[in-house]
Design an enzyme around this catalytic site. Structure first.
Site, PDB file in Angstrom:
ATOM      1  N   GLY A  29      -4.221  74.836  75.732  1.00 41.20           N
ATOM      2  CA  GLY A  29      -5.611  75.197  75.496  1.00 41.20           C
ATOM      3  C   GLY A  29      -6.084  76.232  76.483  1.00 41.20           C
ATOM      4  N   GLY A  30      -7.417  76.438  76.499  1.00 44.58           N
ATOM      5  CA  GLY A  30      -7.996  77.474  77.346  1.00 44.58           C
ATOM      6  C   GLY A  30      -7.823  77.216  78.828  1.00 44.58           C
ATOM      7  N   VAL A  34      -1.170  70.623  78.113  1.00 45.67           N
ATOM      8  CA  VAL A  34      -1.341  69.180  78.068  1.00 45.67           C
ATOM      9  C   VAL A  34       0.005  68.529  77.776  1.00 45.67           C
ATOM     10  CG1 VAL A  34      -2.566  67.252  77.005  1.00 45.67           C
ATOM     11  CG2 VAL A  34      -3.689  69.473  77.213  1.00 45.67           C
ATOM     12  N   LYS A  49      -3.012  67.139  82.111  1.00 40.07           N
ATOM     13  CA  LYS A  49      -3.324  68.537  81.817  1.00 40.07           C
ATOM     14  C   LYS A  49      -3.192  69.358  83.096  1.00 40.07           C
ATOM     15  CE  LYS A  49      -6.444  70.083  78.910  1.00 40.07           C
ATOM     16  NZ  LYS A  49      -7.682  70.501  78.206  1.00 40.07           N
ATOM     17  N   ASP A 139     -18.717  74.832  77.091  1.00 37.39           N
ATOM     18  CA  ASP A 139     -17.667  75.399  76.237  1.00 37.39           C
ATOM     19  C   ASP A 139     -17.467  74.523  74.998  1.00 37.39           C
ATOM     20  OD1 ASP A 139     -15.716  77.214  75.423  1.00 37.39           O
ATOM     21  OD2 ASP A 139     -14.108  76.122  76.428  1.00 37.39           O
TER      22      ASP A 139
END
Length: 580
Positions: A29-30, A34, A49, A139
């Site tokens: 992800g951003g 993970v 993560k 976000d």
């Protein structure tokens, strides 16, 4: 720009990060990568993560703000267990989820409107809770909403956009960013409202024609209300938007109620009226309840499903209601004692009739009657709260649960309904409520074992109870409630009931106390008060310090039989040499 080592050197299966052993990569992800990992200390699978940090892998601000986000405990927010740091950078330890991201689900086409509104409601619940705690997401987007296989909706990465750097247009989230964020400003709760508005436009309003003209007509007014809400949420001027997610949630709930199918029953007389009220969750009006604390008793769960793991609904409900300063909970042992004093045998399950006798003799004002039944392909959890003085219903509600794993979230919703119906004041509301879905066991069998242990302890069978608590912990080491009750059962050695063999029955007490200390913020209500008292005594304070701790506990939980009499007896037992 050089990528941190987390990105250039992916982790491999069996590689260790602190006490966590990597199993496999599950997504990117951003913020980072993970992995599914195994927690070797607590014997559970978690999500690990690794983080690509914009503020530096060694910045104290990173860990401090991430730890603040970790204090969020809500059924609709993924639980952040821990924050750590290695030479390669920071990492987060979170609950492991199974299901799919909302972004993936939306890519398959529009959802039915009732399901879409239900998802929007759950997102808003989580965001509203975080806003009340002073935490802003910054976000929000479909990729940060997770639809769990058990029907739960979870918001991911809460509060971490600011901690680990706000992703800009290059990160692929420009569509959901509020105008003030796009201009480089930090944003606030109204920025989250804007992002939610864009999400809800995709989730609810982008849909094809309804297959039924009648259904389309019935939904027209609800869709108009939703369009108006989304328009207000996405206004360029923050001052023109709803001030926070709580206002959004209130309006979504009104739409959700309007979308519920109407069911009409043809029946006559008072009995039909009462049945209709119970089915629809109405509250029969009664005189206002007095201010201050109310003493509430609880029957055991009515459970015709045949699954003993669901007997624990009453234990979960008790844990949730114990968070409120409006209520003092009459323990099951007190009901048992009242039945014995009345010459009645102690039944293995305390149903409504016996619960009424015990509660009335103990001068309880309210009686809570939980139940769980099969419903469709899952379950339905229901609660009635009876005013014993007037024999009127103060609250009646029911909640669906798609599977056993989603029962704690259903109980959470019922707890909120009970507290609202009993006119809990702002001062009586829990300052940092612990959501039951965040503390319930991942293994349903652990809840059944815990419930049986509690029932054994309530009739004085402490040795057997301690064995059940130990088996519950073995079934799910991350389940905290049996760890608390094991400590309570060991305190059952009052008057010599467990002298000599308590430690043999529960040999890992030192480890148990360490885990309770580490997870104190996740223990709900009166149990947290008890654990704080136990930890104070375990630290080896003076007699005066122990007495002061018992006094604080008695004030915080005045109806809890562990205080003050139990504490006083135990102090005298342990400190007899001081008196001599």
């Amino acid at each position: 720009m050089n990528e941190p080592a987390w990105w250039s050197m992916p982790l491999s299966p069996h590689q260790s990060v602190g006490r966590f052993e990597i199993i496999r990569e599950v997504g990117r992800g951003g913020f980072g990568v993970v992995y599914e990992a195994f927690d070797t200390a607590l014997s559970r699978n978690v999500a690990l993560k690794t983080v690509r940090s914009a503020v530096g892998a060694d910045g104290s601000r990173t860990l401090a703000e991430a730890e603040a986000a970790a204090r969020l405990a809500h059924a609709n927010i993924v639980h952040l267990y821990d924050v750590g740091r290695e030479d390669r950078g920071p990492y987060l330890i979170m609950e492991l989820l199974h299901g799919e991201a909302l972004s993936d689900r939306l890519a398959q086409g529009p959802l039915p409107i009732r399901q879409a509104v239900g998802i929007a409601v759950e997102i808003s619940r989580g965001v509203a809770y975080a806003h009340r705690q002073g935490v802003v997401h910054r976000d929000l987007k479909p990729g940060n909403v997770f639809l769990c296989a058990d029907g739960q909706v979870k918001v991911l990465d809460f509060g971490l956009a600011q901690v680990f750097g706000r992703p800009g247009p290059a990160g692929g989230t420009a569509r959901y960013m509020a105008p003030e964020q796009a201009q480089g400003l930090a944003g606030d709760a109204r920025s989250d409202v804007f992002s939610m508005g864009v999400m809800f436009e995709e989730l609810i309003l982008r849909r094809g024609p309804e297959p039924s003209a009648l259904r389309a007509a019935a939904q027209a007014r609800s869709l108009a209300s939703l369009r108006q809400l989304v328009e207000e949420m996405t206004r360029p001027d923050p001052a023109a938007r709803p001030a926070g997610a709580a206002q959004v949630l209130a309006r979504l709930l009104a739409v959700q109620r309007a979308l519920e199918p109407r069911r009409w029953f043809l029946a006559g007389g008072v009995v039909a009226g009462v049945a209709l009220a119970l089915v629809l969750g109405f509250v029969i009006r009664a005189p206002p309840l007095p201010p201050g604390r109310l003493l509430l008793a609880m029957a055991d769960t009515e459970n015709p499903t045949g699954d003993p793991d669901l007997d624990g609904v009453s234990e979960l409900l008790e844990a949730g209601l114990g968070e409120s300063g409006r209520l003092s909970l009459l323990p099951r042992s007190a009901i048992v004692q009242q039945l014995r004093d009345a010459g009645r045998p102690t039944p293995p399950v305390i149903h409504e009739a016996d619960a009424r006798v015990g509660a009335s003799r103990a001068r309880a004002q309210l009686l809570t009657l939980p139940a769980v039944r099969h419903f469709g392909g899952g379950f339905e959890v229901s609660v009635r709260v009876v005013d014993l003085a007037s024999d009127r219903i103060r609250y009646a509600g029911r909640e669906p649960a798609a599977a056993i794993s989603s029962v704690p979230a259903a109980v959470d919703r019922l707890v909120r309904g009970v507290r609202e119906a009993l006119s809990e004041s702002a001062e009586q509301a829990p300052r940092a409520p612990v959501e039951l879905a965040s503390v319930a066991p991942s293994n349903p069998q652990a809840l059944g074992l815990y419930t049986e242990g509690r029932r054994l302890a309530s009739v004085g069978r402490f040795r057997e109870a301690l064995g059940q608590f130990r088996r519950s912990i073995d079934a799910d080491p991350g389940f905290l409630l049996p760890r608390v009750s094991a400590e309570e059962a060991m305190y059952g050695q009052l008057h010599g009931i467990l002298t000599g063999d308590a430690r043999a029955l529960f040999p890992n007490r030192k480890e148990n106390l360490a885990i309770l200390r580490e997870n104190l913020v996740r223990i709900p209500g009166g149990d947290r008060v008890f654990v704080e008292y136990v930890l104070q005594r375990a630290d080896g304070g003076t007699l005066g310090e122990d007495i002061a701790a018992a006094d604080r506990a008695a004030q915080a939980a005045p109806a809890d039989p562990r205080f003050p009499l139990h504490a006083a007896w135990q102090l005298l037992w342990d400190r007899a040499d001081v008196a001599a």
